[in-house]
Design an enzyme around this catalytic site. Structure first.
Site, short mmCIF file in Angstrom:
data_model
loop_
_atom_site.label_atom_id
_atom_site.label_comp_id
_atom_site.label_asym_id
_atom_site.label_seq_id
_atom_site.Cartn_x
_atom_site.Cartn_y
_atom_site.Cartn_z
N ALA A 114 17.60 -6.98 17.50
CA ALA A 114 18.26 -8.49 17.24
C ALA A 114 18.68 -8.66 15.71
CB ALA A 114 17.71 -9.36 17.71
N ILE A 183 -8.06 -0.62 8.00
CA ILE A 183 -7.54 0.39 8.69
C ILE A 183 -8.28 1.65 8.27
CG2 ILE A 183 -5.60 1.81 9.17
CD1 ILE A 183 -3.91 -0.64 8.58
N VAL A 236 -4.66 8.70 -6.44
CA VAL A 236 -4.29 9.88 -6.00
C VAL A 236 -2.89 10.23 -6.59
CG1 VAL A 236 -3.10 11.00 -3.76
CG2 VAL A 236 -4.98 9.18 -3.57
N SER A 264 -3.76 5.37 4.34
CA SER A 264 -4.00 4.15 5.15
C SER A 264 -4.08 2.83 3.78
CB SER A 264 -5.39 4.02 5.97
OG SER A 264 -6.43 4.32 5.02
N GLY A 266 -2.27 0.20 3.58
CA GLY A 266 -2.08 -1.18 4.07
C GLY A 266 -0.55 -1.18 4.69
N ARG A 267 0.03 -2.18 4.92
CA ARG A 267 1.08 -2.56 5.68
C ARG A 267 2.07 -3.39 4.73
NH1 ARG A 267 0.89 -0.68 10.58
NH2 ARG A 267 2.76 -1.61 11.24
N ASP A 305 3.47 -11.20 10.03
CA ASP A 305 3.65 -10.26 8.84
C ASP A 305 4.91 -10.66 8.18
OD1 ASP A 305 1.24 -9.32 9.77
OD2 ASP A 305 2.22 -7.28 10.35
N HIS A 439 -30.61 -19.13 22.81
CA HIS A 439 -31.70 -18.02 22.77
C HIS A 439 -32.06 -17.28 23.98
CE1 HIS A 439 -35.30 -16.42 20.83
NE2 HIS A 439 -36.05 -16.72 21.98
#
Length: 452
Positions: A114, A183, A236, A264, A266-267, A305, A439
């Site tokens: 869309a 992640i 790295v 990994s 992040g996003r 997000d 309990h």
């Protein structure tokens, strides 16, 4: 012309929840999803990862069966192909469930991309699959994608992101995981249980950056005992078919070799191609929203997000509720981000809600720590032979209000919600003490800590 009260772009947790609530409330609602309903969380994130983790935890349980007086004959091994197949079956079942939920609420679901194309007096214009739609209100729930840092040579390597890691039916003998966040650590847990040689490379001086430092350190120590290697404060520099070139904090470089690389790091929100510029939405890296998730255009809301405030599925779910409630009833139920729990589904789990000690120290807030070893809970001792755990509440020294809670130990994910609820209700310690915990449960550790 296709005219709707509400159009939701994106069918992840925030989008499908918002659409379902709107549909049940009698609003004519359309939801656009370019892939599968359920979004990243259901199809390539939360749910498939947890399916793998559950199998890994069961494998660990069988290996430790003798601790509980259970004799299991023969070598205990995992069949990862069957684990992966089960994961796929679970995802398909839940995707079908979401689709049915939307249908039952009367939501029109459009399979396709869309695009916003502008605003007219009747509403916001949207195009999808060659058709034009008009909606009085639009909720953007466009989701996120894996972020891959600009590492030298990475484009020439068949590296994995979480998507490829979840799609694979065979595990490598060794793996280098770039990023020690949520992640990365959850894949550490899976791979370590299945016997993969794991090394984590993290730029920060600790794993799980924003989570409580002491709790994160306890988790790292636990996995170091199991053979996982950590290289923190490490950059790295380059990637190759053999592995990674890393730079340590003292400036020296090393070569790390492994069969596979998992990135990994992040996003990041997916915001391109949706025509946001056609509405002139205010941006600050992500879409700017107020406490009701409204953007700079009063017809448009952004959740999950897309606004980048808290990139968690349950945050998006709640944001969808806040946005729809605001559309239906106006102001009165703003979004609170200070009471959103965070969980890492490793083995053991860790979870936290509210402020960490590091955040309180930085803000100059005087606080007290009410902490207890999880072994104070009889249920924890029964179910975690030889396991360690810890829970702490952070309390304002002046007024005794609860500022945060953090735990390592199973099942932290199921327990932390009680602290979040106490914070939502602005309880002080004495108020919280009056709540009765059953309990024996591990959750009793929360109640016991209040009396420390």
């Amino acid at each position: 012309m296709n005219k709707f009260d509400i159009a939701v772009i994106g069918g992840g947790p925030g989008g499908y929840n918002a659409a379902t609530i709107a549909g049940k409330a009698g609003l004519k609602t359309v939801l656009f999803e370019k892939n599968k309903v359920g979004g990243c969380c259901l199809n390539e994130g939360c749910i498939p990862t947890k399916a793998l983790l559950h199998s890994a935890n069961m494998l660990d349980a069988f290996k430790d069966a003798k601790k509980y007086g259970i004799n299991v004959e023969g070598e205990i091994t995992g069949d990862y192909k069957k684990v992966a197949a089960r994961k796929g079956k679970i995802v398909r079942k839940l995707v079908a469930g979401v689709a049915q939920k939307l249908s039952n609420a009367g939501v029109t679901t459009i399979d396709g991309f869309a695009t916003l194309v502008g605003e007219i007096p009747e509403g916001i214009k949207i195009e999808a699959n060659g058709e034009t739609y008009i909606a009085d209100k639009v909720i953007l729930a466009t989701g996120s994608e894996a972020f891959v840092p600009p590492i030298q040579g990475i484009k020439d390597v068949e590296y994995w992101t979480s998507r490829e890691a979840l799609d694979t039916k065979e595990l490598p003998a060794s793996i280098l995981i770039v990023g020690g966040g949520v992640i990365g650590m959850e894949f550490v847990s899976v791979y370590n249980s299945f016997g993969v040689d794991v090394t984590v490379v993290e730029m920060l001086p600790k794993i799980l950056g924003p989570m409580d430092g002491a709790i994160s350190s306890l988790l790292q120590v636990e996995y170091e005992k199991r053979g996982v290697k950590f290289s923190l404060n490490t950059k790295v520099v380059a990637a190759s078919a053999k592995g990674l070139t890393i730079e340590l904090s003292d400036g020296t470089q090393q070569e790390l070799e492994a069969e596979r690389i998992l990135v990994s790091a992040g996003r990041r929100p997916v915001l391109q191609g949706f025509g946001l510029e056609s509405l002139g939405l205010k941006m600050d890296r992500n879409i700017v929203v107020d406490e009701y998730l409204r953007t700079s255009n009063p017809r448009v809301y952004a959740i999950g997000d897309a606004n980048g405030k808290s990139m968690l599925a349950h945050t998006a779910y709640r944001e969808g509720e806040v946005a729809i409630k605001h559309i239906l009833h106006g102001e009165g139920d703003p979004m609170r981000y200070d009471v959103i729990p965070g969980v890492v589904y490793t083995h053991p789990e860790i979870a936290g809600v509210g402020a960490t000690e590091e955040e309180l120290q930085k803000a100059g807030i005087e606080y007290e720590v009410l902490g207890l070893a999880a072994s104070y809970s009889g249920r924890f001792v029964v179910e975690n032979e030889g396991g360690n755990g810890y829970f702490k509440l952070l309390v304002d020294k002046q007024n005794q209000r609860i500022l945060g809670g953090h735990m390592i130990g199973n099942p932290a994910s199921e327990i932390i919600v009680s602290v979040g609820m106490a914070m939502t209700e602005n309880l002080v310690v004495e108020d919280f003490k009056s709540h009765v915990f059953p309990h024996p449960t591990v959750s009793e550790i929360v109640h016991e800590a209040l009396f420390e």
